[in-house]
Scaffold this motif. Structure first.
Motif, PDB file in Angstrom:
ATOM      1  N   GLY A   1       6.510   6.811  -5.221  1.00 45.69           N
ATOM      2  CA  GLY A   1       5.422   6.651  -4.251  1.00 45.69           C
ATOM      3  C   GLY A   1       5.923   6.058  -2.949  1.00 45.69           C
ATOM      4  N   PRO A   2       5.890   6.822  -1.843  1.00 46.24           N
ATOM      5  CA  PRO A   2       6.361   6.276  -0.568  1.00 46.24           C
ATOM      6  C   PRO A   2       5.444   5.167  -0.053  1.00 46.24           C
ATOM      7  CG  PRO A   2       5.414   8.459  -0.257  1.00 46.24           C
ATOM      8  CD  PRO A   2       5.438   8.201  -1.732  1.00 46.24           C
ATOM      9  N   LEU A   3       6.054   4.141   0.534  1.00 47.16           N
ATOM     10  CA  LEU A   3       5.292   3.013   1.061  1.00 47.16           C
ATOM     11  C   LEU A   3       4.534   3.408   2.323  1.00 47.16           C
ATOM     12  CD1 LEU A   3       7.781   0.045   0.674  1.00 47.16           C
ATOM     13  CD2 LEU A   3       5.666   0.415  -0.574  1.00 47.16           C
TER      14      LEU A   3
ATOM     15  N   HIS B   1      -2.233  12.086  -0.457  1.00 43.49           N
ATOM     16  CA  HIS B   1      -3.272  11.603   0.445  1.00 43.49           C
ATOM     17  C   HIS B   1      -4.110  10.469  -0.166  1.00 43.49           C
ATOM     18  CE1 HIS B   1      -2.302  14.703   3.278  1.00 43.49           C
ATOM     19  NE2 HIS B   1      -2.413  15.608   2.330  1.00 43.49           N
ATOM     20  N   VAL B   2      -3.758  10.030  -1.368  1.00 41.94           N
ATOM     21  CA  VAL B   2      -4.469   8.934  -2.028  1.00 41.94           C
ATOM     22  C   VAL B   2      -3.598   7.683  -1.954  1.00 41.94           C
ATOM     23  CG1 VAL B   2      -5.433   8.116  -4.202  1.00 41.94           C
ATOM     24  CG2 VAL B   2      -5.633  10.530  -3.589  1.00 41.94           C
TER      25      VAL B   2
ATOM     26  N   THR C   1       0.880  -1.166   0.000  1.00 45.16           N
ATOM     27  CA  THR C   1       0.000   0.000   0.000  1.00 45.16           C
ATOM     28  C   THR C   1       0.918   1.217   0.000  1.00 45.16           C
ATOM     29  OG1 THR C   1      -1.652  -1.215   1.261  1.00 45.16           O
ATOM     30  CG2 THR C   1      -1.879   1.176   1.199  1.00 45.16           C
ATOM     31  N   TYR C   2       0.719   2.103  -0.969  1.00 50.16           N
ATOM     32  CA  TYR C   2       1.621   3.238  -1.113  1.00 50.16           C
ATOM     33  C   TYR C   2       0.844   4.495  -1.442  1.00 50.16           C
ATOM     34  CZ  TYR C   2       1.032   2.419  -6.128  1.00 50.16           C
ATOM     35  OH  TYR C   2       0.500   2.254  -7.381  1.00 50.16           O
ATOM     36  N   CYS C   3       1.476   5.622  -1.196  1.00 52.27           N
ATOM     37  CA  CYS C   3       0.887   6.926  -1.513  1.00 52.27           C
ATOM     38  C   CYS C   3       1.185   7.259  -2.961  1.00 52.27           C
ATOM     39  CB  CYS C   3       1.475   8.006  -0.608  1.00 52.27           C
ATOM     40  SG  CYS C   3       1.184   7.722   1.131  1.00 52.27           S
ATOM     41  N   MET C   4       0.193   7.788  -3.648  1.00 47.84           N
ATOM     42  CA  MET C   4       0.394   8.207  -5.030  1.00 47.84           C
ATOM     43  C   MET C   4       1.372   9.390  -5.044  1.00 47.84           C
ATOM     44  SD  MET C   4      -1.492   6.226  -6.916  1.00 47.84           S
ATOM     45  CE  MET C   4      -1.727   7.087  -8.446  1.00 47.84           C
ATOM     46  N   PRO C   5       2.342   9.402  -5.965  1.00 46.00           N
ATOM     47  CA  PRO C   5       3.338  10.468  -5.967  1.00 46.00           C
ATOM     48  C   PRO C   5       2.744  11.874  -6.130  1.00 46.00           C
ATOM     49  CG  PRO C   5       4.004   8.687  -7.419  1.00 46.00           C
ATOM     50  CD  PRO C   5       2.619   8.391  -6.966  1.00 46.00           C
TER      51      PRO C   5
END
Length: 89
Positions: free
Chosen positions: A61-63, A29-30, A21-25
């Motif tokens: 994208g950060p994990l 917040h998504v 699960t990662y944040c969209m670049p």
């Protein structure tokens, strides 16, 4: 030399499935998910940790989190004695 799945399983490898699960670049917040599957050795999981290091160093994208499961595909066979007779016309 590339080894096939059967050779890896005979050497003790099992199938590791990880859900990243990662944040969209562009939209921090998504959250989005990515599923990764590879033959790996438990309990150290060197292939999984190598992929996580690659993700952190090369992708934008950060994990957020990583969930994984590991299953050995070759296990002792199940045997049960069945006593019975069926008559078919």
């Amino acid at each position: 030399m590339e080894q096939n799945a059967t050779e890896l399983m005979l050497k003790g490898y099992g199938l590791t499935t990880a859900e990243f699960t990662y944040c969209m670049p562009d939209y921090i917040h998504v959250l989005n998910t990515f599923v990764w599957q590879e033959y790996d050795l438990a309990p150290d999981h060197p292939n999984l940790f190598k992929f996580i290091e690659f993700w952190q160093s090369e992708l934008d994208g950060p994990l957020h989190s990583v969930r994984f499961s590991h299953r050995k595909m070759i296990a002792p066979g199940e045997w049960r004695n069945v006593v019975g007779e069926f008559t078919i016309n």
